[in-house]
Design a protein around this motif. Structure first.
Motif, mmCIF file in Angstrom:
data_model
loop_
_atom_site.group_PDB
_atom_site.id
_atom_site.type_symbol
_atom_site.label_atom_id
_atom_site.label_comp_id
_atom_site.label_asym_id
_atom_site.label_seq_id
_atom_site.Cartn_x
_atom_site.Cartn_y
_atom_site.Cartn_z
ATOM 1 N N ASP A 56 -24.605 48.988 -56.427
ATOM 2 C CA ASP A 56 -23.303 47.847 -55.261
ATOM 3 C C ASP A 56 -24.308 48.429 -53.848
ATOM 4 N N GLY A 57 -25.146 49.632 -53.767
ATOM 5 C CA GLY A 57 -25.706 49.810 -52.058
ATOM 6 C C GLY A 57 -25.010 50.669 -51.453
ATOM 7 N N HIS A 58 -23.738 52.644 -52.005
ATOM 8 C CA HIS A 58 -23.111 52.885 -50.719
ATOM 9 C C HIS A 58 -23.915 53.804 -50.261
ATOM 10 N N GLY A 59 -23.316 52.978 -48.470
ATOM 11 C CA GLY A 59 -24.090 54.091 -47.890
ATOM 12 C C GLY A 59 -26.463 53.364 -47.280
ATOM 13 N N ILE A 60 -25.994 52.048 -47.702
ATOM 14 C CA ILE A 60 -27.307 51.631 -46.878
ATOM 15 C C ILE A 60 -26.509 50.458 -46.614
ATOM 16 N N ASP A 61 -26.464 50.442 -45.263
ATOM 17 C CA ASP A 61 -26.424 49.428 -44.289
ATOM 18 C C ASP A 61 -27.030 48.040 -45.014
ATOM 19 N N MET A 62 -26.500 47.038 -44.597
ATOM 20 C CA MET A 62 -27.146 45.609 -46.001
ATOM 21 C C MET A 62 -27.096 45.548 -46.564
ATOM 22 N N ALA A 63 -26.652 45.727 -47.915
ATOM 23 C CA ALA A 63 -27.161 45.945 -49.445
ATOM 24 C C ALA A 63 -27.776 45.266 -49.806
ATOM 25 N N THR A 64 -26.749 44.250 -49.438
ATOM 26 C CA THR A 64 -27.140 43.099 -49.620
ATOM 27 C C THR A 64 -28.812 41.906 -49.652
ATOM 28 N N GLN A 65 -29.123 43.212 -48.395
ATOM 29 C CA GLN A 65 -30.579 43.121 -47.970
ATOM 30 C C GLN A 65 -31.259 43.945 -48.640
ATOM 31 N N GLY A 77 -40.614 34.503 -58.994
ATOM 32 C CA GLY A 77 -40.495 34.310 -60.533
ATOM 33 C C GLY A 77 -38.979 34.658 -60.712
ATOM 34 N N TYR A 78 -38.247 35.533 -60.375
ATOM 35 C CA TYR A 78 -37.145 36.074 -60.532
ATOM 36 C C TYR A 78 -35.733 35.605 -59.690
ATOM 37 N N TRP A 79 -34.391 35.759 -60.252
ATOM 38 C CA TRP A 79 -33.328 35.211 -59.517
ATOM 39 C C TRP A 79 -32.632 36.566 -59.490
ATOM 40 N N VAL A 80 -32.704 37.764 -58.826
ATOM 41 C CA VAL A 80 -31.689 39.245 -58.763
ATOM 42 C C VAL A 80 -30.050 38.651 -58.166
ATOM 43 N N LYS A 81 -29.269 38.847 -58.638
ATOM 44 C CA LYS A 81 -28.518 38.956 -58.023
ATOM 45 C C LYS A 81 -27.283 40.344 -58.410
ATOM 46 N N ASN A 82 -26.968 40.861 -56.767
ATOM 47 C CA ASN A 82 -26.108 41.833 -57.109
ATOM 48 C C ASN A 82 -24.704 41.816 -57.503
ATOM 49 N N PHE A 83 -24.344 42.825 -58.765
ATOM 50 C CA PHE A 83 -22.913 42.296 -59.367
ATOM 51 C C PHE A 83 -22.305 43.604 -58.976
ATOM 52 N N GLY A 84 -22.671 44.711 -58.103
ATOM 53 C CA GLY A 84 -22.002 45.932 -58.384
ATOM 54 C C GLY A 84 -20.639 46.625 -57.953
ATOM 55 N N VAL A 85 -20.155 47.102 -58.480
ATOM 56 C CA VAL A 85 -18.929 47.349 -57.269
ATOM 57 C C VAL A 85 -18.661 49.059 -57.156
ATOM 58 N N SER A 86 -18.381 49.118 -56.129
ATOM 59 C CA SER A 86 -18.150 50.808 -56.209
ATOM 60 C C SER A 86 -16.460 51.416 -56.985
ATOM 61 N N ALA A 87 -17.436 52.674 -57.228
ATOM 62 C CA ALA A 87 -16.222 53.945 -58.551
ATOM 63 C C ALA A 87 -15.768 52.734 -59.250
ATOM 64 N N ARG A 88 -16.056 52.372 -59.839
ATOM 65 C CA ARG A 88 -15.770 51.136 -61.166
ATOM 66 C C ARG A 88 -17.010 52.085 -62.642
#
Length: 481
Positions: A285-294, A308-319
């Motif tokens: 998810d990117g806990h502690g990283i500001d603007m983790a989407t980027q 050539g790749y398409w990466v998507k973040n499906f992280g959810v904290s505490a799971r």
């Protein structure tokens, strides 16, 4: 003579405009024709498409300056444009919602025929239509959720005390307005989801007296920014409410430039790109990283892999991987979205939170829950074949290719995370399942063993150096011959 010259130039302008819009036609969205979509296809398509949602307080459709008038400029940019004349709710919010979702579905289903990239379909809504666009952006299933949103002076809050009263009442109905949970849910600043709500551009005038900017558009921007999602906001000094694409708006030309620059700056997935789903907990998810989407590890992985790749973040904290854990990952919308993404590659980074005492008391289920996830991602995958006295026969890898990441070390027992459980119980199970199903393991635990300088003060989450290293390790594995 002057009249002839004027007529000539009018005809010339008309010809040029017509040359930009190759086709205009209308599609019924309902069997009775009460909802329709007016389609404007450009002569030189860029692959981008926008579904337009007019305003009107959910009582009328202002589909001229907040609808059709945008077609010329958008088609000139090579953008296919579709105006949805949706059914008015009269208290039944499902009517306009289903009409707009149906429109998006048709655009994506017809993408190849209309010269559209199905992964570059945005939504553009005005006023109450901006609210509807934000509802689709935050509430719709993955297959009909837009890839980006442009919201003109949007109604966001359904609390009529801080919003446009009639939009609230018409959308939710009299009874719905009495339901605090419903009001909160459809006040869409409360429904923004980290990584999952599409990037948004918000356009308003500071002197808007009909829909207060601070409690509506600014509130949505704040929710997006706090979630670390991509979002931009332009507030022009004057213009009040309802300027849309009208040329009378003082900042019209500047606004078109701003919209064009924002659209051009968006990175669009390349058609046919290898789809990579990053599944995990707060480390993904990117806990502690500001603007983790980027700036989280999946975003950096995208940079390493290239277009050539398409990466998507499906992280959810505490799971947890454990379905009997305190916050099971497979109960999340992110899990549903990851499946709907139909990935070619899956990176699973779960297990850290499972080591907590309240979760590991159910540790006997860890293997079967991991197997459940794998089978859901690869339903074609057969059960591992076991013979008496012999090791399990490894199944040949099938699409999607799945990588199991071991948890990075827990350098501190913050939140009761237990590194001994991770090393002695969780990682061996991951390795066993990987052997049985022919999966690859990325051993982050070993590679981060001396990496205390790569984690945040909590001793659990990677810092900026750590997420960069994670991206490098995973990219090397994916790109290895």
């Amino acid at each position: 003579m002057m009249k002839k010259v004027t007529l000539f130039f009018l005809l010339l302008i008309t010809t040029l405009v017509q040359a930009q819009t190759a086709r205009k036609f209308t599609i019924d969205l309902t069997d009775d024709g009460k909802a329709q979509m007016v389609c404007f296809l450009p002569s030189a398509p860029s692959g981008k498409a926008i579904v337009g949602v007019p305003g009107g307080g959910y009582s009328v459709l202002s589909n001229t300056h907040e609808g059709y008038l945008a077609s010329e400029w958008l088609n000139n940019q090579g953008i296919a444009y579709f105006v949805v004349n949706y059914r008015l709710p009269n208290g039944d919010r499902t009517l306009p919602m289903s009409d707009v979702q149906n429109g998006i579905r048709i655009v994506r289903d017809s993408a190849a025929v209309w010269g559209i990239n199905p992964h570059d379909v945005g939504i553009m809504g005005f006023s109450a239509g901006g609210h509807l666009a934000s509802v689709i952006s935050t509430h719709a299933d993955f297959d009909v959720r837009p890839d980006f949103s442009i919201l003109f002076y949007p109604v966001i809050s359904m609390d009529e005390k801080v919003s446009h009263k009639w939009s609230c009442r018409n959308f939710l109905g009299v009874e719905g307005q009495k339901d605090p949970a419903l009001v909160k849910d459809f006040s869409t600043q409360n429904a923004v989801r980290r990584h999952l709500t599409p990037p948004a551009l918000i356009i308003m005038a500071s002197d808007d007296r009909l829909v207060p900017p601070v409690t509506n558009g600014v509130a949505y921007y704040s929710a997006m920014r706090n979630a670390g999602n991509e979002c931009a906001m332009y507030i022009y000094p004057t213009g009040d409410h309802g300027f849309g694409f009208g040329t009378w708006f003082k900042y019209h030309d500047q606004m078109l430039t701003d919209i064009g620059n924002w659209l051009n700056a968006r990175k669009t997935p390349k058609p046919g790109a290898v789809k990579v789903a990053c599944i995990g907990n707060s480390i993904t998810d990117g806990h502690g990283i500001d603007m983790a989407t980027q700036f989280g590890y999946p975003a950096l992985l995208q940079q390493k892999l290239g277009d050539g790749y398409w990466v998507k973040n499906f992280g959810v904290s505490a799971r947890t991987m454990l379905n009997k854990g305190d916050f099971p990952y497979m109960n999340e919308t992110a899990w549903k979205d990851a499946l709907a993404f139909n990935p070619d590659v899956v990176i699973i980074k779960l297990g850290t939170n499972d080591s907590k005492p309240q979760n590991w008391k159910n540790g006997a289920d860890f293997k079967q829950d991991l197997q459940q996830m794998i089978k859901a991602l690869r339903p074609d995958l057969a059960q591992p074949v076991k013979k008496k006295g012999k090791k399990a026969k490894a199944v040949q890898p099938a699409k999607p290719q799945i990588y199991l990441c071991t948890p990075i070390p827990a350098f501190k027992s913050t939140w009761n995370i237990n590194d001994s459980i991770i090393q002695n119980n969780i990682i061996p199970i991951q390795q066993e399942v990987a052997r049985e199903y022919g999966l690859q393991v990325i051993d982050l635990h070993t590679l981060f063993a001396d990496g205390q300088d790569m984690v945040q003060p909590d001793g659990i989450h990677p810092n900026e150096k750590g997420v960069k290293r994670m991206a490098e390790i995973i990219a090397e594995k994916l790109l290895a011959p």
